[in-house]
Design a protein around this motif. Structure first.
Motif, mmCIF file in Angstrom:
data_model
loop_
_atom_site.group_PDB
_atom_site.id
_atom_site.type_symbol
_atom_site.label_atom_id
_atom_site.label_comp_id
_atom_site.label_asym_id
_atom_site.label_seq_id
_atom_site.Cartn_x
_atom_site.Cartn_y
_atom_site.Cartn_z
ATOM 1 N N LEU A 14 87.850 43.244 70.109
ATOM 2 C CA LEU A 14 87.276 44.352 71.014
ATOM 3 C C LEU A 14 86.156 44.931 70.520
ATOM 4 O O LEU A 14 85.018 45.328 71.086
ATOM 5 C CB LEU A 14 88.274 45.189 71.208
ATOM 6 N N CYS A 15 85.987 45.059 69.152
ATOM 7 C CA CYS A 15 85.047 45.573 68.321
ATOM 8 C C CYS A 15 83.711 44.726 68.403
ATOM 9 O O CYS A 15 82.443 45.215 68.635
ATOM 10 C CB CYS A 15 85.333 45.956 66.852
ATOM 11 N N ARG B 246 92.103 44.479 68.082
ATOM 12 C CA ARG B 246 91.123 45.340 67.897
ATOM 13 C C ARG B 246 89.742 44.681 67.329
ATOM 14 O O ARG B 246 88.888 45.484 67.873
ATOM 15 C CB ARG B 246 91.724 46.430 67.020
ATOM 16 N N GLU B 247 89.856 44.083 66.429
ATOM 17 C CA GLU B 247 88.661 43.453 65.741
ATOM 18 C C GLU B 247 87.782 42.465 67.260
ATOM 19 O O GLU B 247 86.570 42.854 67.169
ATOM 20 C CB GLU B 247 88.895 42.409 64.708
ATOM 21 N N ASP C 118 89.698 55.426 67.636
ATOM 22 C CA ASP C 118 90.833 55.427 66.796
ATOM 23 C C ASP C 118 90.473 54.966 65.551
ATOM 24 O O ASP C 118 90.669 53.618 65.252
ATOM 25 C CB ASP C 118 91.980 54.610 67.478
ATOM 26 N N ASP D 291 90.673 48.933 60.922
ATOM 27 C CA ASP D 291 92.117 48.551 61.580
ATOM 28 C C ASP D 291 92.493 49.957 61.820
ATOM 29 O O ASP D 291 92.813 50.664 60.966
ATOM 30 C CB ASP D 291 92.863 47.630 60.189
ATOM 31 N N GLN D 292 93.355 49.677 62.635
ATOM 32 C CA GLN D 292 94.231 50.847 62.948
ATOM 33 C C GLN D 292 95.762 50.805 62.489
ATOM 34 O O GLN D 292 96.266 51.995 62.179
ATOM 35 C CB GLN D 292 94.547 51.092 64.719
ATOM 36 N N ARG D 293 96.109 49.551 62.416
ATOM 37 C CA ARG D 293 97.491 49.499 61.577
ATOM 38 C C ARG D 293 97.439 48.980 60.294
ATOM 39 O O ARG D 293 96.555 48.017 60.275
ATOM 40 C CB ARG D 293 98.399 48.969 62.702
ATOM 41 N N TRP E 291 84.438 51.870 64.387
ATOM 42 C CA TRP E 291 84.048 50.419 64.539
ATOM 43 C C TRP E 291 84.785 49.458 63.544
ATOM 44 O O TRP E 291 84.397 49.873 62.349
ATOM 45 C CB TRP E 291 82.598 50.179 64.955
ATOM 46 N N ASP F 265 97.701 42.946 66.319
ATOM 47 C CA ASP F 265 97.356 43.996 67.058
ATOM 48 C C ASP F 265 95.801 44.195 66.297
ATOM 49 O O ASP F 265 94.911 44.669 67.344
ATOM 50 C CB ASP F 265 98.168 45.420 66.721
ATOM 51 N N ASN F 266 95.700 44.164 65.041
ATOM 52 C CA ASN F 266 94.255 44.416 64.390
ATOM 53 C C ASN F 266 93.261 43.372 64.875
ATOM 54 O O ASN F 266 92.405 43.590 64.781
ATOM 55 C CB ASN F 266 94.540 44.334 62.844
#
Length: 989
Positions: free
Chosen positions: A812-813, A809-810, A890, A896-898, A893, A805-806
């Motif tokens: 997409l960043c 996200r990275e 969330d 990490d969200q989790r 930029w 998941d991280n």
């Protein structure tokens, strides 16, 4: 030099033309001085006569020679004297022919040639395929453009008797170069491949490069344990074929070339390897069979009182005594090696004599003396022809017979060394020395098969062996010590009687010495057993006292070789293959592995690639039979072979041998191998080979990318003073292409994304945005969906683990950042380089020019309007994309969200540094866009967003960057004041 007025050689050799006969006849015209011009006139006149009279008056050269040859002398004369005048005439005529046709033939000129002492010194031409064919032994002479072979004169209608007995007795021959020479050398047909090999820089290495693949095929063809000795036999066959090929190459090569000295080195290496595989198969087959018997070995049957022949006693000894049996296997192996070398023995007796009469020159001398004829030999020779005459009378044989005798004895010893006593006896009988053949017969063990039972119908079988072998052996011992005997004669009887002291002087190589010691050791064991277990009616004769002086063991034999007085034997004892053979014979596998390991670790003198290949396959063999105890060292040897395969670009072989390593090393070595593969199709093929071999492809490809991206990488840092965009280097390109390893398999898409993120983080820190974009494009579109689907198929749930998941996200960043950066570049290009240029009207313009100017001005206004519209759209897009980075959902930029179960501290540190580098830069770029497009109020609103605790962007600014930001805000406020607005962008009421 060619004679004036002579027709070319071709016309003189046409079918039916007897010009050569005419030259021959002219050269034999007694009492006439040779006159070339006169000979030309005679030859031309005879040719004219032949043309007029027709073909029925022509004769062949052979018939002319046989009809006009010199008168044969008395029958009591030896063949040497019968041929003397004929040989002289032949040599003279060939010289005249050479000069007449104008073609110099150095090999055929006989001027100042030393006359042959013996008519049989030159070999007779045997039929093709004969076992005595000498063409492959004599080789070719460099620098000759015109050669003559034994059969090259037969096209001139020469009788076979003349060609065999006369021409070859007087004129030496050398095989031709080129295709005909290769056939004469017995090396097979000329092929394009073989010719290409000769042109290589290192023909031996090129020709033998196929062995790596051949060994792999043999390994795959014999996968099971019970086929292990079939596998060893296949290895032996492959090496044998390769040795044969290299010998052909050397036979075709021009001597003196450096590259062929390398080929000779490869040939010697492969020949030793072939011998070692043969030894290994022979010894370990016996050892494993012995182990299988184990405790099943039956108790010794009580043989007391039961009659046993010598043959039965020794057969029983070999059955029960493992050491003696294996020493005999070593002897058989060494004799097989010598037998192979015997095929190319250069001093064969058959080359020098075709008579079955012993000492023919001595006999001829005695016959001449008895007939009262002068023999031309004044030195005293033996007066009797019995075998003991030279020793008894203390007189020599004729000089030529003495040379023949030495040659015969040396060849006979070579047969004994090769274990071919029957051939040695045949040779002696052929040379008229049947009595010497009889002396070699007494070694056979006595056995009467009729003692136990008769054959079918009461048939009596022949008795084998020598019942007085002990007496014969004592006599052989004494003959070996007879100082008047020649070296090789003494060595022959020493080998048969167990006399080591007299045997060693005739030995030259390490193999010869080992054979001598082993043969004596086994001989002692046999004699000891016969004297203990003999049931003969008489007591065996005592052997000489010196026979039992030294009793050897296998270990003591190799100590003797290592300390040999012969320096060449000492040096050979230290060679790689001889050390391996030594420890294989001793059965000391651990020491073999130790030695091979030390060779692979010696960086200054790394062993040849073929030796490493042998060592690796030897380790695999030892593993298969359960004899490999030092697994760590064996693994190191296999690693050395894998290293060589990678270095030599044997890409299709690496996977199979990597499988033999422990799993962690499998991943490490195959990843190291894949690092050097750049072509996309080749990469796909290597992964398919890895899959077939059962390697862990996900771990391997992950390690490949990690190795490439971390190679020569220093500490991760950011450079705020660097240019806005840095160039992409070749090393960067290598890292970009590494991502391809992870996109072949969709199941690895998550790992591909993680590794791509890591590479892009490095590029962003170095401000290499173009390189980062290339890495981003390596990840196929829709990869996020693929990751979710793969995880759902594995677990049945769509919720990704924190690590994946991280990573998403990275990813997409980074996408948001690259989009924002690209959009700014587009805006900057449009703003600064695409703005239309306002037309200008110079003073004093004419009416026409003014009209044209007005037209250009209207066109300019239209283009400016279009440019402003595009700028407005591009500005909006750029502002939106930069805000997507600054206000990333969330948490912000590159955050990490989790939280992962095992936090990667290095990754977290890099992401924090990127926030410090990229977010202030984005803010400055956004301010530039807004300020340049007169959106001053929005510029001041940016300050509110940066200062907001919700996003905490101010935390990533350094003090100097905050000062720069405030300066930019001041510039925007001043611009607002200039527009009659307050400093914050509100209207002044």
């Amino acid at each position: 030099m060619a004679v004036r007025g002579r027709p070319p050689l071709r016309s003189s050799m046409e079918t039916g033309d007897n010009t050569i006969k005419d030259i021959w006849q002219y050269s034999h015209n007694a009492g006439q001085e040779f006159d070339p011009d006169g000979m030309n006139q005679v030859v031309d006149w005879k040719r004219t006569v032949r043309k007029e009279t027709g073909p029925h008056d022509r004769f062949s050269l052979g018939s002319s020679l046989m009809g006009e040859s010199p008168v044969v002398r008395d029958e009591v004369q030896s063949r040497t004297f019968k041929r003397k005048s004929t040989n002289f005439s032949i040599q003279k005529s060939i010289q005249l022919l050479d000069e007449a046709v104008g073609t110099p033939t150095p090999l055929l000129r006989s001027a100042k040639k030393t006359p042959l002492k013996h008519s049989t010194y030159m070999p007779r031409p045997f039929p093709s395929g004969s076992k005595f064919d000498v063409s492959s032994t004599l080789g070719a002479t460099p620098g000759r453009s015109m050669m003559v072979s034994p059969g090259s004169m037969t096209n001139l209608s020469m009788p076979s008797g003349f060609g065999e007995n006369t021409l070859n007795s007087s004129v030496p021959f050398t095989p031709l170069r080129g295709p005909s020479a290769l056939e004469a050398l017995g090396v097979g047909d000329v092929t394009t491949t073989n010719v290409a090999l000769l042109l290589e820089e290192d023909p031996g290495l090129t020709a033998s490069s196929g062995l790596y693949g051949d060994f792999l095929q043999a390994l795959k063809a014999h996968p099971s344990e019970h086929q292990v000795f079939d596998l060893v036999a296949s290895y032996t066959t492959l090496c044998t074929d390769q040795v044969t090929l290299l010998k052909k190459l050397l036979n075709r090569a021009t001597p003196g070339q450096n590259k062929f000295s390398k080929t000779l080195g490869v040939l010697n290496l492969l020949d030793q390897e072939k011998n070692t595989w043969t030894l290994l198969g022979s010894l370990y087959k016996d050892r494993l069979e012995t182990e299988l018997k184990g405790d099943e070995e039956a108790m010794m049957v009580d043989q007391l009182g039961k009659h046993q022949s010598e043959k039965q006693i020794i057969s029983s000894l070999y059955d029960r005594d493992e050491t003696t049996r294996q020493c005999q296997l070593v002897i058989d192996w060494l004799e097989r090696i010598a037998a192979e070398e015997l095929e190319n023995y250069y001093d064969k007796v058959e080359f020098f004599s075709d008579q079955s009469v012993a000492w023919e020159n001595t006999l001829h001398t005695l016959q001449n003396r008895s007939a009262g004829m002068p023999s031309g030999l004044e030195r005293p020779v033996v007066t009797e022809m019995d075998p003991d005459a030279p020793i008894r009378q203390r007189r020599p044989l004729a000089d030529l017979d003495r040379e023949d005798e030495v040659r015969l004895l040396k060849y006979m010893f070579a047969y004994v060394r090769a274990g071919q006593l029957d051939e040695a006896q045949r040779l002696c009988a052929k040379c008229g020395q049947a009595w010497r053949a009889a002396t070699l017969e007494g070694w056979r063990l006595h056995h009467d098969p009729n003692y136990d039972n008769l054959g079918p119908g009461g048939e009596v079988a022949p008795i084998e062996g020598n019942p007085y072998r002990d007496v014969w052996k004592t006599v052989c011992w004494r003959m070996a010590q007879e100082e008047h005997f020649q070296l090789y004669e003494r060595a022959t009887y020493a080998a048969l009687s167990g006399n080591l002291r007299e045997l060693l002087p005739a030995c030259e190589t390490w193999e010869d010495y080992l054979w001598a010691y082993m043969k004596i050791m086994v001989d002692m064991r046999v004699e000891q057993e016969l004297r203990v277990s003999s049931t003969a009616d008489r007591a065996l004769s005592e052997l000489p006292a010196g026979y039992w002086d030294r009793v050897f063991t296998t270990e003591a034999v190799f100590q003797e070789l290592q300390a040999s007085a012969n320096e060449s034997v000492q040096a050979e004892a230290k060679e790689h293959f001889h050390l391996i053979q030594k420890y294989l014979i001793l059965g000391d596998v651990d020491v073999v592995v130790d030695e091979m390991y030390e060779w692979t670790k010696n960086a200054n003198s790394r062993p040849p690639h073929h030796l490493v290949r042998f060592m690796a396959h030897l380790v695999l063999f030892l593993r298969t039979i359960g004899r490999c105890t030092k697994d760590e060292l064996c693994v190191a040897i296999l690693e050395a072979y894998v290293h060589d395969l990678i270095e030599e670009k044997h890409t299709h072989l690496v996977a199979t041998y990597v499988v033999a390593l422990p799993q962690d090393l499998q991943v490490e070595w195959y990843a190291r191998f894949l690092e050097g593969i750049h072509d996309r199709e080749a990469r796909q093929g290597c992964l398919e080979l890895a899959e077939q071999a059962g390697l862990d492809i996900p771990r391997i490809t992950k390690l490949v990318v990690e190795n490439i991206r971390t190679k020569d990488a220093g500490e991760f840092s950011i450079d705020t003073d660097a240019a806005l965009e840095a160039a992409t280097s070749e090393e960067d390109r290598y890292k970009i292409e590494a991502i391809d390893w992870l996109v072949f398999d969709p199941s690895q898409r998550g790992e591909a994304m993680r590794q791509a993120n890591a590479v892009m983080r490095t590029f962003l820190a170095m401000k290499k945005h173009s390189a980062a974009r290339e890495v981003f494009n390596k990840i196929p579109p829709g990869s996020i969906d693929v990751i979710y689907k793969n995880w759902q198929m594995q677990t049945g749930t769509s919720a990704l683990p924190a690590e994946n998941d991280n990573a998403v996200r990275e990813y997409l960043c980074i996408q948001a950042y690259l989009d924002a950066h690209d959009s700014f570049n587009d805006w900057f290009e449009h703003y600064h380089n695409s703005k239309p240029t306002k037309p200008a009207l110079h003073q004093g313009a004419s009416f026409t020019e003014k009209i044209a100017f007005e037209h250009r001005e209207r066109q300019y206004e239209t283009e400016v309007g279009r440019w402003n519209h595009t700028l407005m759209l591009q500005t909006k897009t750029t502002v939106d994309r930069i805000y997507n980075v600054l206000l990333f959902v969330d948490g912000g930029w590159m955050v990490d969200q989790r939280e992962e179960s095992q936090t990667d501290e290095s990754r977290s540190h890099q992401m924090a540094l990127l926030r410090q580098l990229c977010l202030p830069t984005m803010c400055f770029l956004l301010h530039t866009v807004l300020h340049k497009t007169t959106q001053y109020k929005e510029c001041l609103q940016l300050a509110d967003i940066i200062a907001s605790d919700q996003h905490g962007l101010y935390r990533v600014f350094r003090k100097d960057e905050l000062q720069k930001l405030l300066q930019l805000m001041r510039d925007s406020s001043i611009a607002l004041l200039d527009k009659n607005m307050d400093p914050l962008g509100y209207d002044i009421k």
